[in-house]
Each structure stands twice: as structure tokens, then as C-alpha cells.
Design an enzyme around this catalytic site. Structure first.
Site, mmCIF file in Angstrom:
data_model
loop_
_atom_site.group_PDB
_atom_site.id
_atom_site.type_symbol
_atom_site.label_atom_id
_atom_site.label_comp_id
_atom_site.label_asym_id
_atom_site.label_seq_id
_atom_site.Cartn_x
_atom_site.Cartn_y
_atom_site.Cartn_z
ATOM 1 N N GLN A 1 -15.674 25.121 -11.717
ATOM 2 C CA GLN A 1 -16.692 24.127 -12.049
ATOM 3 C C GLN A 1 -17.177 23.485 -10.755
ATOM 4 O OE1 GLN A 1 -17.748 23.690 -15.382
ATOM 5 N NE2 GLN A 1 -16.501 25.536 -15.435
ATOM 6 N N SER A 2 -18.359 22.865 -10.813
ATOM 7 C CA SER A 2 -18.844 22.211 -9.597
ATOM 8 C C SER A 2 -17.876 21.126 -9.158
ATOM 9 C CB SER A 2 -20.244 21.633 -9.826
ATOM 10 O OG SER A 2 -20.238 20.715 -10.901
ATOM 11 N N GLU A 3 -17.181 20.489 -10.120
ATOM 12 C CA GLU A 3 -16.163 19.500 -9.783
ATOM 13 C C GLU A 3 -15.007 19.596 -10.772
ATOM 14 O OE1 GLU A 3 -16.317 17.530 -7.175
ATOM 15 O OE2 GLU A 3 -18.454 17.590 -6.655
ATOM 16 N N THR A 4 -13.808 19.327 -10.280
ATOM 17 C CA THR A 4 -12.641 19.134 -11.138
ATOM 18 C C THR A 4 -12.070 17.764 -10.820
ATOM 19 O OG1 THR A 4 -12.131 21.494 -11.283
ATOM 20 C CG2 THR A 4 -10.334 19.965 -11.731
ATOM 21 N N CYS B 1 -17.815 11.527 -6.983
ATOM 22 C CA CYS B 1 -18.521 12.429 -7.905
ATOM 23 C C CYS B 1 -18.794 11.688 -9.202
ATOM 24 C CB CYS B 1 -17.710 13.695 -8.175
ATOM 25 S SG CYS B 1 -18.559 14.798 -9.339
#
Length: 547
Positions: free
Chosen positions: A51-54, A79
């Protein structure tokens, strides 16, 4: 050294943040830890989630919550969308109640958040905004964006911000990520005033829209970026003369939010989200490790085959080349190069090759096709279906459009020797189809679902398709692995050791050599799948229950 957490000591969900419904907004994995974990382990897990962020959450000794964010390649100081996802996940796990306000400790300081409406999956968060410092726009960036910038700024967050004229079609802008230079690579916000065609957010007209590119952080384009909106919203508030604005992100997986002025230097963002893996809240198996909830009992379970139905024929899009300077095209029969509207630009026979270069004056999109019983050729390799070619930053993008079952037959042959037991090949076919469908639901790009390398799963066109791999695909046609109504992104590796090292933190992964050993011992494909994906079930892609 801090040991990695046991896979039973944490749980995770996947949330699409700043989304009004499924397949919108920005995906974020949220991992709930019992205690802090080593940064290296969190980074490896974030890379696995893709994912783009975790976001990683855990309770501190004083009862407060700590939060850290990782992209697939690095940790980031802030984020927004993953913070929104974290709040929605805490509500989903019933660890906070609607209306509850709390503070999350982060590298950017304490972040005030609130779960607004659990049923509507709405939350708010207060993010630092910082100031915009005017800079001279680089001529190379203006050339790349195809417009004279009306403003260009730097920020303490590290992002650069470019203002485009309102009349330019920002949503249709080709991604500049591959050609961004210097600081722009660490985060470039491209924004403009909203026009009459801009979608509404919860029925309200949007004031501005933007897109965000950060190849330096491992993100070609971020779908909806809370930190970017927090950064630019005060500028729009001052320009419009209001204490709140509605921001929209016109990426392929679009989304919007309400931005309100808080104390100086901070903005409150309110948005909604969609839980992708949404188990009933009364059930503790509500996370991405759900298929491993029974991992203590490793006896094989035969997964029941669902009833037959009218088959659902899907087309998958596989990126074969993304920055090609030149490609050689051909076919095993007659071929045609067409515009989108079907107009023939060139045509030829099996004996003729066509060479296209990135510097050629091509239309924005062309199709290379042959007759239904023949194959197209890209640089000498044969593929089913047809090829779509688009000019892209750094070269040509070539995407293979083909039926899902033909793709599965090729992946089986690329991932396993076709001489292996048929039951092992069938287990691989189901795993490959399930993995592919997960990426069709969450595509890598607006133009393609996934690539052809082992970063996704190996695909070699007709080179790796054989009568036995096609039989494996046909005999399992439409079958996927499912968990509580969702699609299992069925991971697998060559053997048990690699499977554990690569995917052990997710709890469920098939060993291909193990599958062959089980098949050789007389185990069926659905018993093999039950062994490696305990807790999962078989589902069938179909139009209905009719015959």
C-alpha cells in the site's frame, strides 16, 4: 535488538481512506501491535502490504496510542490518509467509541483525532499545515506539466507545490513522476481552482483539486493525500476568504475532504473511509491474518467447491513494458494498428514486423491486434489477446489485455513446472487467479492491473502456457480463495523456508514444492489449498446460480 512480533500478536485491516465507497480513495494497511516493533520489521511488512502507506498502532504504558507510518520503501514523518485509516480501524476493533477524541503520538508530534460517525465510517484529524515559501518555478517543470505555473512554493514538509491555470485538464495530465527532478521527486503537489465539472464531496461543491506525485518516496502517484491538503488548504482559505474549504484529489482513485482552520498552523480534515476486509465486529477474525486464524491446527481441510453457475468472463490488463524506448510488434497472423475509434493506421501480415519508438508521433493511445485465433508478438514473445500502447514519461507503456483464464494458464506454467502433478497445478491456478483478482480490484495504475515480473507473479505469455497448464485453469475456472466475503491475495513461494521468510508475518502462504509433495501423496488441489490457507473458503466468479 527488538525481536519481530509473533504473527498472532498483531492484527491488521485494509482501509480505503477518504473514500465514499469501494475502489475509491487511498488504500492503507493498519497494523495493531501489542508493543513497539523494530523499524526493520515494520518496513518489511509495509513492503509486503504494497500500500502507499502502512500505519502501525500500539498502546503506550500510559494508555495513549502511538502511531508510525511506512511506505513500501521508507518511513515518513506524516501521513494523513493512513491516520484517518488508523482511526477508522480503532473504531472497527471497538477500541474507541464514536465521538471519542484522542491524541496519537507521532514523529510529527501529537495528532488530535476523532471518530465522528462509526456507521458512516467518518473521522477527522488535525494535521500541521506549515507555510508555503515562494520559489522560482523550474523551466523544466513547466515544460513537463505543459503550462506556465501561476505559483510555485517549497515547504517545511519537503513537498513542492505548483499552481496550474484552472482551465487545464488536471485529471487528464499524464503522470510526470518518472521525469521529476531534484526536490520535486520527494513530493510534488499540482493544484488548481475547481471548475464546474469537478465532482462534489458529500453534495458540496469543491473549491480546489490537486494531484500528488512522490517517486522519491516510492509512490508514483498517491490517490488521496491528507498531508498535501493540510499543506495547501490554508492558502485556498485565504484566497477564497473562508475558514473552511472542500478539497478534491482527481487521481484515478479519487476522493475529497472538508478542510477547516484550527489553531494557527493546523488544519482539521474530515473524511470517510471504506473497510476492505470488513468482518462482523463481533468476530475477532477481522484482519488480514484471518486466513491464518486456525494456524495452530495444520491438518489439511478440503475446501468445498461452490456450485457451478454462468461463468463470468473477465479481462485482465498486464503491463509488459513501462518505459520502452522502442518495441518490435508482430503477429502469427494478419495484424492491425488502430486508433481508439477503430481507424486502421497500419496493417500487415505474419511475415511483417512493425517497429514503434517513443519519439514517433503516435496518437495518445493505439491498439495492436490480430485475429481471434492468432497471437500478438512483443519483441518476439507471443501473447494472447491484444496490446495497448500509450506514450508515457520515459518511453512507451505496453499493456496486454487478455482473458483472465488465459493469463492464469500462463502464470501456472511460469510459476511451476508443467510436468508437476495436476492437483498441484490446479492449486497454483486458484492461487494465481485469486492474487490476480485482488489486483484487479486494487490496480497498480489506471491503465494496468499488475506487471509481468515476480514483483507480482510471473507471466510469460504463451511461452509458459501449455496443454497441462490450460487444463489446470479450465478445471478450476472461476475459483478463487475468499475470506468472509473478501478476496484473499493468495501469496506463495517456492518452498516453506522462502514462504515463511517472505510472508510469515501474514500467516498464510503456499509452498509450491510443498504443494507438489502433497499432490504426489494423493492430496487434491482443494485439500492442498486448505492446508496452506486455513480459514479460507473457495468462491466462484459467476453471473448467477443458473446453469
Amino acid at each position: 535488538m527488538m525481536p519481530p512480533p509473533d504473527s498472532t500478536s498483531h492484527r491488521a485491516v485494509l482501509v480505503e481512506a477518504f473514500a465514499a465507497g469501494p475502489l475509491q480513495g487511498n488504500g492503507a494497511a493498519v497494523v495493531l501491535l501489542q508493543e513497539p516493533a523494530a523499524a526493520g520489521w515494520m518496513q518489511a511488512l509495509a513492503a509486503s502490504f504494497r500500500q502507499s502507506e502502512t500505519a502501525f498502532l500500539w498502546r503506550r504504558p500510559d494508555g495513549s496510542w502511538a502511531l508510525r507510518w511506512f511506505t513500501p520503501t521508507c518511513e515518513v514523518p506524516l501521513c494523513g490518509h493512513a491516520t484517518l485509516a488508523a482511526v477508522l480501524a480503532l473504531g472497527h476493533w471497538r477500541l474507541i467509541e464514536p465521538g471519542a477524541q484522542l491524541s496519537l503520538a507521532s514523529r510529527s508530534g501529537p495528532l488530535a483525532v476523532q471518530l465522528r460517525d462509526e456507521s458512516a465510517a467518518t473521522a477527522s484529524l488535525v494535521l500541521p499545515s506549515g507555510r508555503l515559501d515562494p520559489l522560482q518555478p523550474p523551466a523544466s517543470l513547466e515544460e513537463l506539466l505543459g503550462a506556465e505555473l501561476q505559483g510555485y512554493w517549497g515547504s517545511a514538509l519537503g513537498y513542492r507545490v505548483a499552481l496550474l491555470p484552472a482551465e487545464l485538464p488536471l485529471a487528464a495530465l499524464a503522470s510526470p513522476a518518472a521525469r521529476l527532478q531534484d526536490q520535486d521527486r520527494q513530493g510534488l503537489v499540482v493544484m488548481q481552482a475547481a471548475g464546474p465539472a469537478t465532482p462534489r464531496w458529500q453534495g458540496q461543491p469543491c473549491d480546489y483539486q490537486l494531484r500528488f506525485f512522490a517517486p522519491g518516496l516510492g509512490i508514483e502517484e498517491d490517490p488521496v493525500t491528507g498531508s498535501a491538503h493540510a499543506l495547501v488548504a490554508p492558502w485556498w482559505m485565504q484566497r477564497i476568504g473562508r475558514s473552511h474549504v472542500i478539497g478534491w484529489q482527481c487521481s484515478p482513485r479519487h476522493g475529497g475532504m472538508l478542510c477547516e482552520q484550527e489553531q494557527p498552523g493546523h488544519v482539521r480534515l474530515t473524511g470517510s473511509g471504506h473497510l476492505v476486509h470488513g468482518a462482523p465486529r463481533a468476530n475477532a477474525r477481522d484482519d488480514l491474518q484471518g486466513v491464518a486464524a486456525q494456524r495452530g491446527d495444520r491438518t489439511s481441510t478440503v475446501l468445498a467447491e461452490p456450485d457451478q453457475g454462468r461463468p463470468l468472463h473477465l479481462e485482465i490488463r498486464v503491463a509488459l513494458a513501462r518505459q520502452a524506448s522502442q518495441v518490435d510488434l508482430g503477429a502469427t497472423g494478419p495484424w492491425w494498428l488502430r486508433r481508439v475509434d477503430g481507424t486502421v493506421l497500419q496493417q500487415g501480415s505474419a511475415a511483417q514486423l512493425l517497429t514503434l519508438s517513443a519519439v514517433d508521433a503516435l496518437p495518445a493511445e493505439v491498439w495492436f491486434e490480430t485475429s481471434a485465433d492468432q497471437a500478438v508478438l512483443l519483441n518476439g514473445r507471443a501473447y494472447s489477446g491484444r496490446l495497448r500502447l500509450l506514450p508515457a514519461p520515459g518511453g512507451l507503456l505496453v499493456v496486454n489485455h487478455l482473458p483472465l483464464e488465459r493469463y492464469v494458464a500462463s502464470v501456472v506454467g511460469a510459476e511451476m513446472p508443467s510436468s508437476w502433478s495436476m492437483e498441484a497445478l490446479k492449486a497454483q491456478a486458484v492461487a494465481a487467479r485469486s492474487y490476480a483478482l485482488a489486483h484487479m480490484a486494487r490496480p497498480a495504475s489506471r491503465h494496468w492491473h499488475l506487471g509481468d515480473s515476480t514483483r507480482w507473479q510471473a507471466y510469460r505469455g504463451l511461452l509458459s502456457s501449455s496443454p497441462r497448464t490450460r487444463r489446470a485453469a479450465e478445471e478450476t475456472a472461476g475459483l478463487i480463495l475468499s475470506y468472509q466475503g473478501g478476496i484473499v491475495e493468495s501469496l506463495y513461494a517456492a518452498n516453506n523456508q522462502i514462504s515463511w521468510e517472505a510472508h510469515g508475518q501474514l500467516g498464510a502462504s503456499m509452498s509450491q514444492e510443498g504443494a507438489q509433495a502433497l499432490a504426489s501423496a494423493g492430496r487434491s488441489y482443494n485439500e492442498i489449498l486448505g492446508r496452506y490457507y486455513p480459514g479460507a473458503s473457495l468462491a466462484r466468479l459467476r453471473l448467477g446460480a443458473g446453469g
